[in-house]
Motif scaffolding. Structure first.
Motif, PDB file in Angstrom:
ATOM      1  N   PHE A 107      -5.405  -2.342 -58.567  1.00  0.00           N
ATOM      2  CA  PHE A 107      -4.309  -3.308 -58.043  1.00  0.00           C
ATOM      3  C   PHE A 107      -3.613  -4.224 -59.020  1.00  0.00           C
ATOM      4  O   PHE A 107      -4.433  -4.653 -59.816  1.00  0.00           O
ATOM      5  CB  PHE A 107      -5.094  -4.106 -56.808  1.00  0.00           C
ATOM      6  CG  PHE A 107      -5.476  -3.611 -55.496  1.00  0.00           C
ATOM      7  CD1 PHE A 107      -4.959  -2.850 -54.866  1.00  0.00           C
ATOM      8  CD2 PHE A 107      -7.090  -3.768 -55.397  1.00  0.00           C
ATOM      9  CE1 PHE A 107      -5.210  -2.258 -53.868  1.00  0.00           C
ATOM     10  CE2 PHE A 107      -7.372  -3.252 -54.311  1.00  0.00           C
ATOM     11  CZ  PHE A 107      -6.858  -2.349 -53.452  1.00  0.00           C
ATOM     12  N   ARG A 108      -2.443  -4.028 -58.905  1.00  0.00           N
ATOM     13  CA  ARG A 108      -1.817  -4.770 -59.919  1.00  0.00           C
ATOM     14  C   ARG A 108      -1.675  -6.399 -59.454  1.00  0.00           C
ATOM     15  O   ARG A 108      -2.142  -6.457 -58.278  1.00  0.00           O
ATOM     16  CB  ARG A 108      -0.204  -4.209 -59.809  1.00  0.00           C
ATOM     17  CG  ARG A 108      -0.123  -2.925 -60.363  1.00  0.00           C
ATOM     18  CD  ARG A 108       1.279  -2.564 -60.003  1.00  0.00           C
ATOM     19  NE  ARG A 108       2.202  -3.175 -60.971  1.00  0.00           N
ATOM     20  CZ  ARG A 108       3.642  -3.235 -60.992  1.00  0.00           C
ATOM     21  NH1 ARG A 108       4.370  -2.647 -59.995  1.00  0.00           N
ATOM     22  NH2 ARG A 108       4.315  -3.900 -61.887  1.00  0.00           N
ATOM     23  N   TRP A 109      -1.167  -7.263 -60.324  1.00  0.00           N
ATOM     24  CA  TRP A 109      -1.244  -8.544 -59.992  1.00  0.00           C
ATOM     25  C   TRP A 109       0.082  -9.071 -59.563  1.00  0.00           C
ATOM     26  O   TRP A 109       0.598 -10.205 -60.081  1.00  0.00           O
ATOM     27  CB  TRP A 109      -1.795  -9.448 -61.259  1.00  0.00           C
ATOM     28  CG  TRP A 109      -3.173  -9.231 -61.430  1.00  0.00           C
ATOM     29  CD1 TRP A 109      -3.692  -8.405 -62.534  1.00  0.00           C
ATOM     30  CD2 TRP A 109      -4.347 -10.132 -60.792  1.00  0.00           C
ATOM     31  NE1 TRP A 109      -4.938  -8.408 -62.238  1.00  0.00           N
ATOM     32  CE2 TRP A 109      -5.476  -9.378 -61.414  1.00  0.00           C
ATOM     33  CE3 TRP A 109      -4.261 -10.996 -59.593  1.00  0.00           C
ATOM     34  CZ2 TRP A 109      -6.868  -9.827 -60.762  1.00  0.00           C
ATOM     35  CZ3 TRP A 109      -5.513 -11.345 -59.249  1.00  0.00           C
ATOM     36  CH2 TRP A 109      -6.861 -10.697 -59.969  1.00  0.00           C
ATOM     37  N   ASN A 110       0.921  -8.079 -58.700  1.00  0.00           N
ATOM     38  CA  ASN A 110       2.056  -8.516 -58.138  1.00  0.00           C
ATOM     39  C   ASN A 110       1.836  -8.808 -56.887  1.00  0.00           C
ATOM     40  O   ASN A 110       0.382  -9.175 -56.211  1.00  0.00           O
ATOM     41  CB  ASN A 110       3.086  -7.350 -58.218  1.00  0.00           C
ATOM     42  CG  ASN A 110       2.491  -5.928 -57.670  1.00  0.00           C
ATOM     43  OD1 ASN A 110       1.490  -6.204 -56.961  1.00  0.00           O
ATOM     44  ND2 ASN A 110       3.321  -5.007 -57.667  1.00  0.00           N
ATOM     45  N   GLY A 111       2.568  -9.190 -56.093  1.00  0.00           N
ATOM     46  CA  GLY A 111       2.647  -9.490 -54.620  1.00  0.00           C
ATOM     47  C   GLY A 111       1.827  -8.709 -53.835  1.00  0.00           C
ATOM     48  O   GLY A 111       0.668  -8.846 -53.280  1.00  0.00           O
ATOM     49  N   GLY A 158      -0.084  -6.417 -54.444  1.00  0.00           N
ATOM     50  CA  GLY A 158      -1.558  -6.214 -55.333  1.00  0.00           C
ATOM     51  C   GLY A 158      -2.354  -7.386 -54.863  1.00  0.00           C
ATOM     52  O   GLY A 158      -3.691  -7.110 -54.580  1.00  0.00           O
ATOM     53  N   ILE A 159      -1.775  -8.471 -54.921  1.00  0.00           N
ATOM     54  CA  ILE A 159      -2.664  -9.652 -54.550  1.00  0.00           C
ATOM     55  C   ILE A 159      -3.130  -9.713 -53.152  1.00  0.00           C
ATOM     56  O   ILE A 159      -4.113  -9.911 -52.652  1.00  0.00           O
ATOM     57  CB  ILE A 159      -1.840 -11.091 -54.874  1.00  0.00           C
ATOM     58  CG1 ILE A 159      -1.921 -11.130 -56.485  1.00  0.00           C
ATOM     59  CG2 ILE A 159      -2.636 -12.276 -54.244  1.00  0.00           C
ATOM     60  CD1 ILE A 159      -1.202 -12.198 -57.098  1.00  0.00           C
ATOM     61  N   GLU A 160      -1.976  -9.475 -52.604  1.00  0.00           N
ATOM     62  CA  GLU A 160      -2.222  -9.136 -50.951  1.00  0.00           C
ATOM     63  C   GLU A 160      -3.663  -8.322 -50.646  1.00  0.00           C
ATOM     64  O   GLU A 160      -4.487  -8.370 -49.602  1.00  0.00           O
ATOM     65  CB  GLU A 160      -1.121  -8.907 -49.977  1.00  0.00           C
ATOM     66  CG  GLU A 160      -1.426  -8.497 -48.401  1.00  0.00           C
ATOM     67  CD  GLU A 160      -0.313  -8.436 -47.665  1.00  0.00           C
ATOM     68  OE1 GLU A 160      -0.170  -7.380 -47.140  1.00  0.00           O
ATOM     69  OE2 GLU A 160       0.353  -9.518 -47.616  1.00  0.00           O
ATOM     70  N   ALA A 161      -3.569  -7.193 -51.374  1.00  0.00           N
ATOM     71  CA  ALA A 161      -4.507  -5.924 -51.233  1.00  0.00           C
ATOM     72  C   ALA A 161      -5.828  -6.736 -51.645  1.00  0.00           C
ATOM     73  O   ALA A 161      -6.882  -6.300 -50.899  1.00  0.00           O
ATOM     74  CB  ALA A 161      -4.117  -4.644 -51.933  1.00  0.00           C
ATOM     75  N   ARG A 162      -5.938  -7.358 -52.853  1.00  0.00           N
ATOM     76  CA  ARG A 162      -7.157  -7.687 -53.241  1.00  0.00           C
ATOM     77  C   ARG A 162      -7.611  -8.887 -52.436  1.00  0.00           C
ATOM     78  O   ARG A 162      -8.805  -8.994 -52.126  1.00  0.00           O
ATOM     79  CB  ARG A 162      -6.787  -8.807 -54.616  1.00  0.00           C
ATOM     80  CG  ARG A 162      -6.450  -7.588 -55.828  1.00  0.00           C
ATOM     81  CD  ARG A 162      -6.038  -8.536 -56.813  1.00  0.00           C
ATOM     82  NE  ARG A 162      -5.559  -7.661 -58.137  1.00  0.00           N
ATOM     83  CZ  ARG A 162      -6.551  -7.228 -59.028  1.00  0.00           C
ATOM     84  NH1 ARG A 162      -7.799  -7.478 -59.104  1.00  0.00           N
ATOM     85  NH2 ARG A 162      -5.999  -6.386 -59.941  1.00  0.00           N
ATOM     86  N   LEU A 163      -6.641  -9.732 -51.534  1.00  0.00           N
ATOM     87  CA  LEU A 163      -7.055 -10.736 -50.676  1.00  0.00           C
ATOM     88  C   LEU A 163      -7.717 -10.025 -49.390  1.00  0.00           C
ATOM     89  O   LEU A 163      -8.981 -10.658 -48.940  1.00  0.00           O
ATOM     90  CB  LEU A 163      -5.960 -11.580 -50.370  1.00  0.00           C
ATOM     91  CG  LEU A 163      -6.367 -12.728 -49.372  1.00  0.00           C
ATOM     92  CD1 LEU A 163      -7.401 -13.727 -50.086  1.00  0.00           C
ATOM     93  CD2 LEU A 163      -5.020 -13.457 -49.068  1.00  0.00           C
ATOM     94  N   ALA A 164      -7.107  -9.010 -49.048  1.00  0.00           N
ATOM     95  CA  ALA A 164      -7.763  -8.432 -47.790  1.00  0.00           C
ATOM     96  C   ALA A 164      -8.998  -7.920 -48.009  1.00  0.00           C
ATOM     97  O   ALA A 164      -9.811  -7.922 -47.003  1.00  0.00           O
ATOM     98  CB  ALA A 164      -6.790  -7.261 -47.391  1.00  0.00           C
TER      99      ALA A 164
END
Length: 519
Positions: free
Chosen positions: A263-267, A269-275
């Motif tokens: 995952f990238r550290w863009n918007g 990507g961060i949403e996917a990491r959080l989910a």
């Protein structure tokens, strides 16, 4: 019970309870308390706001309680002792040793009226404590309505999506109903409750926006009726919710498969990491019946970010900040100005993923002229957004927790949440105008719940009946419809239809989950 339709269920229950009758006082003789002198109350959803409602109704007979999670509900009831001790301590604390608030500042001394009401609240909490062991307990409201034969009215304080199914089932049985705000989850449900209350005029109905029964709120309305600010064409209403109350703007908890490079550290990507981070092994509490919690809503796996309390920020069960606080803030403008229904609604917001309401929204309503009253533009702000500060308040800041500003041709009216502290702007207008003429009856002790109980006994009229509450709720929910549509919508209220965005009409109602009856 899971696949029983509301009609079949109600028919079965009605057939077994047709013989119930209230015994009046004169039949029992002097010195006896007749059943009709106290309302027999059942409650559905008692772990949160429902507990507060029961405290305010504790002088009545609490005969049945229902909750999908009794561990959570019992923790609230167990806290009664702490709450009683805290309020008793404040009553007894010497004036020269005031308590400190969260910011370390001394709390202002209690007024005589505040002391009187606090003492009454303590007594009601004590009374509720003694009533709890005697009340029958249920986890499924349908079983309660089926088996419990001795109740006159029902308090509904569940998550928003179950308000209408429970209220309609109770009203079909001829029961008085008190429903917490917002009245319903969808516009179609609000219309259904309005129709039902019209067809059953002897039933006392009330929405739980307690400020509607407060003296200050009625004074705010009377200022407008008295012409203190002239013709109103512009209204600004705001709340800081959901900030600090419940989460919004977050993704559904679920494991998401990362691409080969991660995952990238863009918007996104961060949403996917959080989910993905939120997903995983969170066992459902053994005392919680999750299927009953879901009720008419779609099937979703349990997660503690949903229950308890946080359901309000999720589209499946709640209607966000405007649903939580609109009933306490839009209420007074609708009441004072007889706004009717808006013809256009547009909601702009921070990013919205369709499943969890955004961090902040701003909704613009256009209400047409009514008789000699001009058209009105009402703007709603939440999540910390604020309107432009009126110059008349000088160095003072707007109350960031919430309030309303009505802009008229002769001046302005500013009030806080629940209609509290209404004042005219500029101050010179407030001072010269004085108090407006008293046009609205005051509710005894400003007790919204007891007003409903007294209405159910035929002693008075309900403060906020469904005939009014349904319209207020529909206006609030149209902001949600515009949010979900993602476009400015044009609304034909007579036919309950969005005329310019056909797809938006699906957000006015919802098909229930299989096994649950259609409202």
């Amino acid at each position: 019970m899971g696949k029983m339709s509301r009609r079949k269920f109600v028919t079965n229950v009605a057939a077994t309870s047709a013989g119930f009758a209230i015994v009046p006082r004169h039949v029992l003789g002097r010195g006896q308390t007749a059943p009709s002198d106290r309302l027999n109350v059942a409650a559905v959803g008692v772990g949160g706001q429902g507990r507060s409602d029961l405290v305010n109704l504790a002088t009545e007979n609490i005969v049945a309680l229902c909750d999908v999670d009794w561990d959570y509900a019992d923790r609230g009831f167990a806290a009664l002792d702490k709450d009683i001790a805290s309020q008793q301590e404040r009553l007894e604390r010497p004036a020269d040793r005031p308590r400190l608030d969260a910011q370390g500042r001394p709390e202002p001394p209690l007024t005589p009226l505040e002391r009187e009401r606090m003492a009454a609240t303590i007594e009601r909490m004590k009374r509720l404590k003694t009533a709890l062991p005697r009340a029958a307990r249920y986890q499924d409201y349908r079983q309660m309505l089926d088996r419990q034969k001795d109740f006159d009215g029902v308090v509904v304080a569940t998550p928003d999506h179950m308000h209408a199914p429970i209220a309609l089932a109770a009203m079909d049985l001829g029961k008085h109903v008190y429903v917490q705000k917002p009245l319903t989850w969808s516009v179609a449900e609000a219309r259904a409750l309005a129709r039902k209350s019209k067809s059953a005029p002897k039933l006392a109905t009330q929405m739980g926006n307690q400020g509607h029964s407060w003296d200050d709120a009625r004074t705010a309305v009377e200022y407008v009726w008295a012409g203190a600010i002239g013709d109103v064409r512009e209204i600004h209403i705001w709340t800081n919710r959901p900030l600090g109350y419940w989460p919004q703007g977050i993704p559904r908890p679920e494991v998401r498969t990362p691409p080969a490079e991660g995952f990238r550290w863009n918007g996104p990507g961060i949403e996917a990491r959080l989910a993905s981070a939120m997903a995983g092994g969170y066992p459902k509490p053994t005392t919680l019946d999750w299927n009953l919690f879901l009720g008419v809503a779609p099937g979703v796996d349990y997660h503690p970010v949903y229950h308890p309390f946080n359901w309000r920020g999720w589209v499946d069960w709640g209607v966000g900040a405007i649903g939580d606080m609109g009933a306490h803030l839009i209420d007074h403008s609708l009441w004072a100005l007889d706004l009717g229904f808006p013809t256009t609604i547009e909601t702009v917001c921070t990013p919205f993923n369709g499943v969890c309401y955004p961090h902040a929204t701003m909704t613009m309503y256009e209400f047409p002229a009514r008789g000699n009253k001009p058209a009105v533009r009402l703007t709603w702000y939440d999540g910390g957004l604020l309107p432009k500060k009126p110059v008349e308040i000088g160095e003072e800041e707007l109350n960031k927790t919430g309030g309303a500003l009505l802009v008229g041709s002769k001046g302005k009216l500013l009030h806080d949440t629940y209609g509290k502290n209404p004042r005219l702007l500029p101050k010179s207008l407030h001072d010269s105008f004085g108090k407006p003429a008293l046009k609205l009856a005051r509710i005894p002790n400003e007790n919204h719940e007891m007003n409903w109980a007294d209405a159910a006994k035929g002693k008075t009229q309900p403060s906020c009946p469904f005939s009014y509450a349904a319209q207020l709720t529909e206006i609030m929910l149209l902001g949600i419809v515009a949010l979900r549509a993602g476009k400015k919508i044009e609304y034909d209220a007579k036919n309950m239809r969005v005329t310019n965005v056909a797809s938006a009409n699906e957000f006015l109602q919802r098909e229930p989950k299989p096994g649950w009856s259609q409202v």
